[in-house]
Write an enzyme that holds these catalytic residues in place. Structure first.
Site, PDB file in Angstrom:
ATOM      1  N   MET A   1     -72.233 148.688  42.566  1.00  0.00           N
ATOM      2  CA  MET A   1     -72.631 150.068  42.817  1.00  0.00           C
ATOM      3  C   MET A   1     -73.547 150.617  41.720  1.00  0.00           C
ATOM      4  O   MET A   1     -74.635 151.104  41.995  1.00  0.00           O
ATOM      5  CB  MET A   1     -71.389 150.965  42.954  1.00  0.00           C
ATOM      6  CG  MET A   1     -70.514 150.637  44.139  1.00  0.00           C
ATOM      7  SD  MET A   1     -71.414 150.697  45.707  1.00  0.00           S
ATOM      8  CE  MET A   1     -71.728 152.436  45.864  1.00  0.00           C
TER       9      MET A   1
ATOM     10  N   ASP B   1     -73.887 148.383  30.442  1.00  0.00           N
ATOM     11  CA  ASP B   1     -72.708 147.602  30.820  1.00  0.00           C
ATOM     12  C   ASP B   1     -72.201 146.950  29.547  1.00  0.00           C
ATOM     13  O   ASP B   1     -72.777 147.154  28.483  1.00  0.00           O
ATOM     14  CB  ASP B   1     -73.035 146.566  31.912  1.00  0.00           C
ATOM     15  CG  ASP B   1     -71.796 146.204  32.730  1.00  0.00           C
ATOM     16  OD1 ASP B   1     -70.788 145.805  32.129  1.00  0.00           O
ATOM     17  OD2 ASP B   1     -71.846 146.327  33.972  1.00  0.00           O
TER      18      ASP B   1
ATOM     19  N   GLU C   1     -62.493 150.280  38.910  1.00  0.00           N
ATOM     20  CA  GLU C   1     -61.678 151.343  39.512  1.00  0.00           C
ATOM     21  C   GLU C   1     -60.309 151.364  38.833  1.00  0.00           C
ATOM     22  O   GLU C   1     -59.310 150.919  39.399  1.00  0.00           O
ATOM     23  CB  GLU C   1     -61.580 151.075  41.023  1.00  0.00           C
ATOM     24  CG  GLU C   1     -60.910 152.164  41.823  1.00  0.00           C
ATOM     25  CD  GLU C   1     -61.754 153.424  41.985  1.00  0.00           C
ATOM     26  OE1 GLU C   1     -62.696 153.631  41.209  1.00  0.00           O
ATOM     27  OE2 GLU C   1     -61.439 154.215  42.890  1.00  0.00           O
TER      28      GLU C   1
ATOM     29  N   LYS D   1     -61.394 154.217  32.723  1.00  0.00           N
ATOM     30  CA  LYS D   1     -62.352 155.314  32.872  1.00  0.00           C
ATOM     31  C   LYS D   1     -62.077 156.389  31.804  1.00  0.00           C
ATOM     32  O   LYS D   1     -63.004 156.884  31.168  1.00  0.00           O
ATOM     33  CB  LYS D   1     -62.290 155.910  34.287  1.00  0.00           C
ATOM     34  CG  LYS D   1     -62.886 154.982  35.371  1.00  0.00           C
ATOM     35  CD  LYS D   1     -63.056 155.707  36.699  1.00  0.00           C
ATOM     36  CE  LYS D   1     -63.209 154.811  37.925  1.00  0.00           C
ATOM     37  NZ  LYS D   1     -64.523 154.247  38.175  1.00  0.00           N
TER      38      LYS D   1
ATOM     39  N   SER E   1     -63.930 155.727  44.164  1.00  0.00           N
ATOM     40  CA  SER E   1     -63.693 155.959  45.588  1.00  0.00           C
ATOM     41  C   SER E   1     -62.256 156.384  45.846  1.00  0.00           C
ATOM     42  O   SER E   1     -61.939 156.753  46.971  1.00  0.00           O
ATOM     43  CB  SER E   1     -64.051 154.727  46.419  1.00  0.00           C
ATOM     44  OG  SER E   1     -63.806 153.562  45.736  1.00  0.00           O
TER      45      SER E   1
ATOM     46  N   HIS F   1     -69.926 160.129  45.035  1.00  0.00           N
ATOM     47  CA  HIS F   1     -69.423 158.919  45.686  1.00  0.00           C
ATOM     48  C   HIS F   1     -70.482 158.333  46.618  1.00  0.00           C
ATOM     49  O   HIS F   1     -70.672 158.805  47.741  1.00  0.00           O
ATOM     50  CB  HIS F   1     -68.134 159.243  46.442  1.00  0.00           C
ATOM     51  CG  HIS F   1     -67.473 158.045  47.025  1.00  0.00           C
ATOM     52  ND1 HIS F   1     -66.916 158.019  48.279  1.00  0.00           N
ATOM     53  CD2 HIS F   1     -67.295 156.794  46.527  1.00  0.00           C
ATOM     54  CE1 HIS F   1     -66.431 156.809  48.520  1.00  0.00           C
ATOM     55  NE2 HIS F   1     -66.636 156.061  47.467  1.00  0.00           N
TER      56      HIS F   1
ATOM     57  N   ASN G   1     -71.947 151.724  49.892  1.00  0.00           N
ATOM     58  CA  ASN G   1     -72.580 150.420  49.742  1.00  0.00           C
ATOM     59  C   ASN G   1     -73.198 149.990  51.076  1.00  0.00           C
ATOM     60  O   ASN G   1     -72.491 150.038  52.080  1.00  0.00           O
ATOM     61  CB  ASN G   1     -71.466 149.439  49.309  1.00  0.00           C
ATOM     62  CG  ASN G   1     -72.010 148.100  48.905  1.00  0.00           C
ATOM     63  OD1 ASN G   1     -73.215 147.899  48.761  1.00  0.00           O
ATOM     64  ND2 ASN G   1     -71.109 147.150  48.732  1.00  0.00           N
TER      65      ASN G   1
ATOM     66  N   GLU H   1     -70.893 161.583  48.894  1.00  0.00           N
ATOM     67  CA  GLU H   1     -69.853 162.616  48.843  1.00  0.00           C
ATOM     68  C   GLU H   1     -69.858 163.269  47.461  1.00  0.00           C
ATOM     69  O   GLU H   1     -69.828 162.574  46.447  1.00  0.00           O
ATOM     70  CB  GLU H   1     -68.476 162.001  49.147  1.00  0.00           C
ATOM     71  CG  GLU H   1     -68.324 161.657  50.620  1.00  0.00           C
ATOM     72  CD  GLU H   1     -67.019 160.935  50.948  1.00  0.00           C
ATOM     73  OE1 GLU H   1     -66.457 161.193  52.026  1.00  0.00           O
ATOM     74  OE2 GLU H   1     -66.560 160.103  50.129  1.00  0.00           O
TER      75      GLU H   1
ATOM     76  N   ASN I   1     -63.814 157.735  53.996  1.00  0.00           N
ATOM     77  CA  ASN I   1     -62.773 156.705  54.051  1.00  0.00           C
ATOM     78  C   ASN I   1     -61.538 157.179  54.801  1.00  0.00           C
ATOM     79  O   ASN I   1     -60.816 156.387  55.392  1.00  0.00           O
ATOM     80  CB  ASN I   1     -62.401 156.239  52.647  1.00  0.00           C
ATOM     81  CG  ASN I   1     -63.455 155.303  52.075  1.00  0.00           C
ATOM     82  OD1 ASN I   1     -64.182 154.650  52.831  1.00  0.00           O
ATOM     83  ND2 ASN I   1     -63.570 155.242  50.765  1.00  0.00           N
TER      84      ASN I   1
HETATM   85  P1  NAI Z   1     -68.103 146.100  39.913  1.00  0.00           P
HETATM   86  O1  NAI Z   1     -66.890 145.370  39.471  1.00  0.00           O
HETATM   87  O2  NAI Z   1     -69.119 145.425  40.756  1.00  0.00           O
HETATM   88  O3  NAI Z   1     -68.864 146.685  38.654  1.00  0.00           O
HETATM   89  C1  NAI Z   1     -68.245 147.326  37.599  1.00  0.00           C
HETATM   90  C2  NAI Z   1     -69.081 147.076  36.342  1.00  0.00           C
HETATM   91  O4  NAI Z   1     -68.635 147.946  35.330  1.00  0.00           O
HETATM   92  C3  NAI Z   1     -68.972 145.654  35.797  1.00  0.00           C
HETATM   93  O5  NAI Z   1     -70.255 145.107  35.647  1.00  0.00           O
HETATM   94  C4  NAI Z   1     -68.284 145.857  34.436  1.00  0.00           C
HETATM   95  O6  NAI Z   1     -68.760 144.950  33.470  1.00  0.00           O
HETATM   96  C5  NAI Z   1     -68.674 147.270  34.087  1.00  0.00           C
HETATM   97  N1  NAI Z   1     -67.751 147.914  33.169  1.00  0.00           N
HETATM   98  C6  NAI Z   1     -66.395 147.943  33.223  1.00  0.00           C
HETATM   99  N2  NAI Z   1     -65.925 148.659  32.187  1.00  0.00           N
HETATM  100  C7  NAI Z   1     -66.975 149.082  31.476  1.00  0.00           C
HETATM  101  C8  NAI Z   1     -67.125 149.860  30.295  1.00  0.00           C
HETATM  102  N3  NAI Z   1     -66.070 150.347  29.650  1.00  0.00           N
HETATM  103  N4  NAI Z   1     -68.369 150.098  29.850  1.00  0.00           N
HETATM  104  C9  NAI Z   1     -69.446 149.620  30.488  1.00  0.00           C
HETATM  105  N5  NAI Z   1     -69.368 148.881  31.602  1.00  0.00           N
HETATM  106  C10 NAI Z   1     -68.143 148.618  32.102  1.00  0.00           C
HETATM  107  O7  NAI Z   1     -67.559 147.422  40.640  1.00  0.00           O
HETATM  108  P2  NAI Z   1     -68.215 148.290  41.803  1.00  0.00           P
HETATM  109  O8  NAI Z   1     -67.830 147.731  43.117  1.00  0.00           O
HETATM  110  O9  NAI Z   1     -69.629 148.527  41.502  1.00  0.00           O
HETATM  111  O10 NAI Z   1     -67.410 149.650  41.648  1.00  0.00           O
HETATM  112  C11 NAI Z   1     -67.663 150.561  40.591  1.00  0.00           C
HETATM  113  C12 NAI Z   1     -67.080 151.906  40.964  1.00  0.00           C
HETATM  114  O11 NAI Z   1     -67.656 152.344  42.177  1.00  0.00           O
HETATM  115  C13 NAI Z   1     -65.596 151.926  41.196  1.00  0.00           C
HETATM  116  O12 NAI Z   1     -65.076 153.128  40.697  1.00  0.00           O
HETATM  117  C14 NAI Z   1     -65.470 151.844  42.707  1.00  0.00           C
HETATM  118  O13 NAI Z   1     -64.294 152.451  43.185  1.00  0.00           O
HETATM  119  C15 NAI Z   1     -66.658 152.637  43.127  1.00  0.00           C
HETATM  120  N6  NAI Z   1     -67.180 152.341  44.457  1.00  0.00           N
HETATM  121  C16 NAI Z   1     -67.312 151.071  44.924  1.00  0.00           C
HETATM  122  C17 NAI Z   1     -67.849 150.830  46.189  1.00  0.00           C
HETATM  123  C18 NAI Z   1     -68.053 149.440  46.697  1.00  0.00           C
HETATM  124  O14 NAI Z   1     -68.298 149.288  47.896  1.00  0.00           O
HETATM  125  N7  NAI Z   1     -67.996 148.424  45.870  1.00  0.00           N
HETATM  126  C19 NAI Z   1     -68.238 151.948  47.062  1.00  0.00           C
HETATM  127  C20 NAI Z   1     -68.126 153.230  46.444  1.00  0.00           C
HETATM  128  C21 NAI Z   1     -67.586 153.401  45.206  1.00  0.00           C
END
Ligand code: NAI
Length: 579
Positions: free
Chosen positions: A319, A338, A393, A398, A420, A441, A444, A453, A491
């Site tokens: 995301m 990151d 998540e 966070k 989410s 929000h 994807n 959202e 959702n």
């Molecule tokens: P992901 O696992 O693909 O990416 C998360 C990234 O955050 C990773 O690259 C990780 O290295 C990095 N990260 C973790 N802790 C960190 C920190 N302290 N400092 C810097 N970077 C850090 O996860 P994704 O799927 O992108 O989800 C991210 C957020 O978006 C979550 O809160 C999720 O609930 C939300 N979300 C996800 C959707 C999806 O379809 N995947 C849709 C809508 C929201």
């Protein structure tokens, strides 16, 4: 109908020293020029008057900064109940544009900004079209997106002008082009910088060059023997995007074109009759409703005073990476953080692919890549107007991050989370200024999903929420305000639907059959395939959050699949085998 003497004036004529009439369109009580019955009737009177004056030529232009003409007045259009009322409006428009086309002196449509639908049809009835050369100038016939097709001569005039292939591509897709592309297609006679627009329009009147003519090959594509072959090509192209059962308009357009091209009067009549039968049908009604709902959401983000420049995104995963790329595409300076540079690299590669697809030209791709800065140390936090957090998540992770970054954020900067499922109230305890936290929000894939959202927690300030909505518009997405409740809106609706599909599948109904029922109904993708595409682990997680709250049961089958590592498309198998 009675003549209403209080009807506001929408036009103004100026005749200059060269005896050129300049007809200014400036719809009263509206920010945008649209064509209604009242406007068409006034236009008709003006054209009669101008014809009687016998000027050297006529230039039609708009006084609105938003553009030339955005199209027909859709709200008035949808109030028409019977086919007869619709026919009256169509016949009036056709008669006015026929009058414009038949004027014995040169006519120019001088175009800036939106020139769409009825506006494009008016411009096509002029002898020449000159446009401003900038990305904000958009020409097209987007009617199919509302479940209809042109009815004021749009196809009857565009097809002979530029040939069937280019014209039908625009009409059947509803996409729009800028002035320069329009010039290349033959739709526009000249595209020039704003400061030259007036003098170029004048020159066309004074020189009166021969109007644009379709090439030999273009005329060939309009000929009777070629049309049946092309029609089947068009039908196949349209079928890839829209089924005839649910979207009859493009198919009806192909029929009108196939039967009547090269017979202008016949085509005008067929355009109107076919449109009248579409406009009262369910598809047009529903698409128009969607259009107005979108307008409603757009209106939420109109605060012109909020001008953020720098966006900092933390988390370069699925995301965060795509959100950062999208913001840079839309002109923001973006830093992407990151835990390590190698986690950012894949996001940069995806961004490059996105820009190549969207921007095409190397200079523009480079400029967008320059706006997107990998920043694993998080320098951007202190420069950003908006910080978007999209990390794992996990509420603890966070909160830890927020404690670390908030002291470095600019005063007044917004902190947005892409969570989410975590209520904002669980995250605010980590903040000195909880009012700055809002949910943004995204869905994807970010580049395709229009909705965002805007999650309002108990302490989110009204100003932060309003700014978040304005920002969402600035990146060309639709803001949907929701409160911080489980599943928010999307959702909350989507999950019960997906879970029911999972239950059906577990009861022995083949996945493909369930999906087919949904696509037959009109869904773009079936629920089982959608679950596999979203990722079954993500579905399970959201389902758990919602089930906890609403006391619902989670299907065993979903838990088993996730436990055995079958996560859907991304792991190669889920409900389906993905090859
Ligand atoms: P992901 O696992 O693909 O990416 C998360 C990234 O955050 C990773 O690259 C990780 O290295 C990095 N990260 C973790 N802790 C960190 C920190 N302290 N400092 C810097 N970077 C850090 O996860 P994704 O799927 O992108 O989800 C991210 C957020 O978006 C979550 O809160 C999720 O609930 C939300 N979300 C996800 C959707 C999806 O379809 N995947 C849709 C809508 C929201």
């Amino acid at each position: 109908p009675m003549t209403d003497t209080t009807t506001p004036e929408h036009f103004r004529i100026e005749t200059d020293a060269d005896n050129i009439a300049w007809l200014h369109f400036d719809k009263s009580d509206a920010g945008t020029n649209v064509l209604s019955m009242e406007v068409l009737e006034q236009l008709d009177l003006h054209l009669q008057q101008i014809a009687a004056q016998c000027p050297r030529g006529l230039v039609i232009l708009s006084d609105k900064s938003s553009g030339f003409i955005a199209g027909a007045d859709i709200s008035a259009f949808t109030k028409l109940k019977t086919g007869a009322e619709v026919m009256e409006l169509l016949n009036t428009g056709q008669a006015v544009f026929n009058r414009l086309e038949a004027l014995p002196f040169p006519t120019v449509a001088m175009i800036h900004g939106f020139c769409l639908g009825g506006g494009m049809e008016l411009a096509l009835a002029c002898r020449y079209r000159v446009t401003r050369d900038d990305p904000g100038t958009r020409l097209g016939l987007p009617e199919v997106r509302l479940g209809i097709h042109p009815g004021w001569g749009g196809s009857a005039r565009m097809v002979p002008l530029i040939g069937s292939i280019k014209a039908m591509d625009l009409i059947l897709s509803g996409r729009s082009v800028d002035g320069r592309t329009g010039k290349r297609m033959g739709l526009v006679d000249q595209a020039v910088p704003e400061r030259h627009l007036g003098s170029v329009a004048r020159k066309f009147i004074l020189d009166a060059p021969p109007p644009h003519q379709a090439s030999f090959v273009e005329r060939l594509t309009n000929s009777a023997p070629v049309r049946p072959l092309l029609a089947s090509v068009f039908r196949k192209q349209v079928a890839k995007r829209a089924s005839q059962r649910h979207y009859p308009a493009p198919y009806a357009m192909i029929e009108v074109w196939r039967k009547h091209t090269n017979d202008k009067a016949g085509m005008l009549k067929a355009e109107a009759e076919s449109l009248a039968s579409l406009v009262t049908g369910p598809t047009a009604k529903n698409l128009v409703r969607v259009f107005f709902l979108q307008e409603q959401l757009k209106a939420l983000g109109k605060d012109k005073t909020y001008k953020p420049k720098h966006v900092h995104v933390i988390g370069a995963g699925t995301m965060g990476g795509d959100i950062a790329a999208w913001c840079a595409l839309r002109g923001f300076n973006v830093s992407l953080q990151d835990q390590a540079p190698e986690r950012i690299a894949p996001a940069m590669a995806r961004a490059f692919k996105l820009y190549r697809r969207k921007l095409k030209k190397p200079v523009r791709i480079t400029a967008a890549m320059d706006r997107l800065m990998p920043d694993h140390t998080g320098h951007g936090v202190s420069k950003a107007d908006i910080v978007i957090e999209a990390i794992f998540e996990d509420a603890d992770v966070k909160r830890t991050l927020y404690k670390e970054i908030e002291p470095r954020m600019k005063a007044g900067a917004i902190l947005a989370t892409n969570t989410s499922s975590i209520p904002l109230e669980e995250l605010t305890p980590a903040l000195q200024e909880p009012e700055r936290l809002v949910g943004l929000h995204f869905f994807n894939p970010v580049a395709k999903m229009m909705l965002v959202e805007i999650v309002n927690g108990e302490s989110t300030s009204a100003e932060v929420s309003a700014h978040a909505m304005t920002f969402t518009r600035q990146i060309d997405r639709l803001p949907l305000p929701v409160s911080s409740t489980p599943g928010f809106l999307v959702n909350r609706i989507l999950m019960p639907y997906l879970m029911e599909a999972v239950v059906l599948e577990a009861e022995g109904i083949p996945a493909a059959l369930i999906d087919k029922a949904a696509t037959d109904f009109g869904m773009p993708m079936g629920p089982v395939e959608l679950a596999d595409t979203v990722g079954l682990d993500i579905c399970l997680h959201v389902a758990e959050v919602l089930a906890g709250h609403f006391n619902a049961e989670i299907p065993e089958r979903l838990k088993q699949l996730v436990a055995s590592g079958k996560l859907g498309k991304k792991s190669g198998s889920g409900f389906y085998e993905w090859k």
